[in-house]
Design a protein around this motif. Structure first.
Motif, PDB file in Angstrom:
ATOM      1  N   ASP A 158       0.879  -1.167   0.000  1.00  0.00           N
ATOM      2  CA  ASP A 158       0.000   0.000   0.000  1.00  0.00           C
ATOM      3  C   ASP A 158       0.912   1.211   0.000  1.00  0.00           C
ATOM      4  N   LEU A 159       0.981   1.905  -1.128  1.00  0.00           N
ATOM      5  CA  LEU A 159       1.900   3.028  -1.270  1.00  0.00           C
ATOM      6  C   LEU A 159       1.278   4.309  -0.719  1.00  0.00           C
ATOM      7  N   LEU A 160       2.008   4.988   0.136  1.00  0.00           N
ATOM      8  CA  LEU A 160       1.639   6.322   0.610  1.00  0.00           C
ATOM      9  C   LEU A 160       2.470   7.295  -0.209  1.00  0.00           C
ATOM     10  N   SER A 161       1.832   7.924  -1.205  1.00  0.00           N
ATOM     11  CA  SER A 161       2.552   8.737  -2.180  1.00  0.00           C
ATOM     12  C   SER A 161       2.336  10.217  -1.950  1.00  0.00           C
ATOM     13  N   ASP A 162       3.357  10.996  -2.286  1.00  0.00           N
ATOM     14  CA  ASP A 162       3.257  12.458  -2.334  1.00  0.00           C
ATOM     15  C   ASP A 162       4.264  12.954  -3.366  1.00  0.00           C
ATOM     16  N   GLU A 163       4.539  14.232  -3.382  1.00  0.00           N
ATOM     17  CA  GLU A 163       5.417  14.813  -4.394  1.00  0.00           C
ATOM     18  C   GLU A 163       6.861  14.304  -4.306  1.00  0.00           C
ATOM     19  N   ARG A 164       7.245  13.728  -3.181  1.00  0.00           N
ATOM     20  CA  ARG A 164       8.613  13.211  -3.005  1.00  0.00           C
ATOM     21  C   ARG A 164       8.782  11.806  -3.554  1.00  0.00           C
ATOM     22  N   GLY A 165       7.680  11.069  -3.627  1.00  0.00           N
ATOM     23  CA  GLY A 165       7.734   9.667  -4.020  1.00  0.00           C
ATOM     24  C   GLY A 165       6.725   8.879  -3.219  1.00  0.00           C
ATOM     25  N   PHE A 166       7.127   7.775  -2.609  1.00  0.00           N
ATOM     26  CA  PHE A 166       6.193   6.995  -1.800  1.00  0.00           C
ATOM     27  C   PHE A 166       6.922   6.355  -0.633  1.00  0.00           C
ATOM     28  N   PHE A 167       6.125   5.896   0.320  1.00  0.00           N
ATOM     29  CA  PHE A 167       6.581   5.111   1.461  1.00  0.00           C
ATOM     30  C   PHE A 167       5.652   3.923   1.561  1.00  0.00           C
ATOM     31  N   ALA A 168       6.195   2.748   1.923  1.00  0.00           N
ATOM     32  CA  ALA A 168       5.358   1.561   2.084  1.00  0.00           C
ATOM     33  C   ALA A 168       5.995   0.618   3.084  1.00  0.00           C
ATOM     34  N   ARG A 169       5.176  -0.019   3.864  1.00  0.00           N
ATOM     35  CA  ARG A 169       5.637  -1.064   4.781  1.00  0.00           C
ATOM     36  C   ARG A 169       5.775  -2.358   3.977  1.00  0.00           C
ATOM     37  N   THR A 170       6.924  -3.008   4.114  1.00  0.00           N
ATOM     38  CA  THR A 170       7.183  -4.246   3.370  1.00  0.00           C
ATOM     39  C   THR A 170       7.118  -5.483   4.255  1.00  0.00           C
ATOM     40  N   PHE A 171       7.139  -5.271   5.578  1.00  0.00           N
ATOM     41  CA  PHE A 171       7.112  -6.390   6.513  1.00  0.00           C
ATOM     42  C   PHE A 171       6.501  -5.901   7.808  1.00  0.00           C
ATOM     43  N   ASP A 172       5.650  -6.742   8.413  1.00  0.00           N
ATOM     44  CA  ASP A 172       5.021  -6.404   9.689  1.00  0.00           C
ATOM     45  C   ASP A 172       4.876  -7.700  10.477  1.00  0.00           C
ATOM     46  N   ARG A 173       5.677  -7.830  11.533  1.00  0.00           N
ATOM     47  CA  ARG A 173       5.701  -9.068  12.328  1.00  0.00           C
ATOM     48  C   ARG A 173       4.300  -9.463  12.784  1.00  0.00           C
ATOM     49  N   LYS A 174       3.552  -8.514  13.321  1.00  0.00           N
ATOM     50  CA  LYS A 174       2.221  -8.822  13.853  1.00  0.00           C
ATOM     51  C   LYS A 174       1.280  -9.312  12.741  1.00  0.00           C
ATOM     52  N   ALA A 175       1.301  -8.636  11.608  1.00  0.00           N
ATOM     53  CA  ALA A 175       0.440  -9.043  10.490  1.00  0.00           C
ATOM     54  C   ALA A 175       0.813 -10.445  10.002  1.00  0.00           C
ATOM     55  N   PHE A 176       2.111 -10.738   9.935  1.00  0.00           N
ATOM     56  CA  PHE A 176       2.543 -12.070   9.524  1.00  0.00           C
ATOM     57  C   PHE A 176       2.085 -13.114  10.533  1.00  0.00           C
ATOM     58  N   GLU A 177       2.268 -12.843  11.827  1.00  0.00           N
ATOM     59  CA  GLU A 177       1.835 -13.796  12.859  1.00  0.00           C
ATOM     60  C   GLU A 177       0.331 -14.039  12.782  1.00  0.00           C
ATOM     61  N   GLU A 207       5.499 -17.326   9.169  1.00  0.00           N
ATOM     62  CA  GLU A 207       6.702 -17.256  10.000  1.00  0.00           C
ATOM     63  C   GLU A 207       7.285 -15.841   9.919  1.00  0.00           C
ATOM     64  N   PRO A 208       7.314 -15.097  11.034  1.00  0.00           N
ATOM     65  CA  PRO A 208       7.763 -13.705  10.963  1.00  0.00           C
ATOM     66  C   PRO A 208       9.250 -13.496  11.216  1.00  0.00           C
ATOM     67  N   LEU A 209       9.985 -14.524  11.585  1.00  0.00           N
ATOM     68  CA  LEU A 209      11.377 -14.364  11.972  1.00  0.00           C
ATOM     69  C   LEU A 209      12.270 -14.125  10.761  1.00  0.00           C
ATOM     70  N   VAL A 210      13.145 -13.143  10.846  1.00  0.00           N
ATOM     71  CA  VAL A 210      14.145 -12.914   9.808  1.00  0.00           C
ATOM     72  C   VAL A 210      15.508 -13.168  10.429  1.00  0.00           C
ATOM     73  N   GLU A 211      16.134 -14.244  10.003  1.00  0.00           N
ATOM     74  CA  GLU A 211      17.428 -14.663  10.536  1.00  0.00           C
ATOM     75  C   GLU A 211      18.571 -14.232   9.624  1.00  0.00           C
ATOM     76  N   GLN A 212      18.289 -14.166   8.317  1.00  0.00           N
ATOM     77  CA  GLN A 212      19.348 -13.927   7.347  1.00  0.00           C
ATOM     78  C   GLN A 212      18.771 -13.152   6.174  1.00  0.00           C
ATOM     79  N   GLY A 213      19.591 -12.312   5.547  1.00  0.00           N
ATOM     80  CA  GLY A 213      19.199 -11.595   4.338  1.00  0.00           C
ATOM     81  C   GLY A 213      20.186 -11.900   3.228  1.00  0.00           C
ATOM     82  N   ASN A 214      19.670 -12.044   2.002  1.00  0.00           N
ATOM     83  CA  ASN A 214      20.509 -12.387   0.853  1.00  0.00           C
ATOM     84  C   ASN A 214      20.113 -11.542  -0.343  1.00  0.00           C
ATOM     85  N   VAL A 215      21.047 -11.340  -1.258  1.00  0.00           N
ATOM     86  CA  VAL A 215      20.766 -10.670  -2.521  1.00  0.00           C
ATOM     87  C   VAL A 215      21.394 -11.497  -3.643  1.00  0.00           C
TER      88      VAL A 215
END
Length: 190
Positions: free
Chosen positions: A17-36, A41-49
């Motif tokens: 859900d993008l919150l947009s204005d003249e600068r661009g946008f902001f959005a939440r990409t992860f929410d522990r409570k919503a995932f639970e 599984e809300p745990l993030v142990e490792q990040g990869n690219v």
């Protein structure tokens, strides 16, 4: 952020859900409570690219078994991919079924990959980057895989597979004694 279930229980597409204005946008990409609350599984142990030079590159189909199963949250931050996941949970009503989702830098979607799902993707354009959040640490002894071209699975990749790793090309076919995942005993695989 919207959690959109797929045809396979637990596999979920995350729409922003993008919150947009003249600068661009902001959005939440992860929410522990919503995932639970959604049973994810809300745990993030490792990040990869992962960066991929050419369209048609295929990575996968990987998963980890006990004692180190892992959930993944996969997002394409540059370029475009088709991400396919396969249910390898023994006893699941959707065992060996798959879901395919297009993830692009433009649509900003993510795919939640539950534990005990094989995961792989193919790049649709050159210079594609994929970011993963993972619930567990990579454990080589627990790693397993499926062949991207296994006829039992019937996965349809949008482009010819131009590049994959020797390891990914050498996973045994389902139905062979070496396969990491058994076929269902009473019904044909699909």
């Amino acid at each position: 952020m919207r959690l959109v279930p797929t045809a396979i229980a637990g596999a979920t597409v995350i729409e922003l859900d993008l919150l947009s204005d003249e600068r661009g946008f902001f959005a939440r990409t992860f929410d522990r409570k919503a995932f639970e609350e959604a049973g994810l599984e809300p745990l993030v142990e490792q990040g990869n690219v992962s960066f991929n030079y050419k369209a048609g590159t295929l990575r996968g189909m990987h998963f980890q078994v006990a004692p180190a199963p892992e959930a993944k949250l996969v997002r394409c931050t540059r370029g475009a991919i088709v991400d396919i996941i396969v249910d390898v949970r023994e006893g699941s009503p959707t065992y060996l079924q798959h879901v395919a989702v297009e993830l692009t830098a433009e649509n900003r979607r993510a795919l939640y990959v539950p534990p005990f799902f094989a995961h792989g993707y193919q790049t649709l354009v050159d210079d594609t980057e994929v970011v993963y959040q993972v619930s567990g640490t990579y454990t080589p002894a627990a790693e397993r895989g499926l062949r991207h071209d296994d006829p039992v699975l019937g996965l349809r990749w949008p482009l010819p597979v131009d590049s994959t790793s020797p390891k990914d090309a050498s996973w045994p076919l389902l139905g062979t004694p070496e396969a990491a995942v058994p076929l269902p005993a009473t019904e044909g695989a699909r």
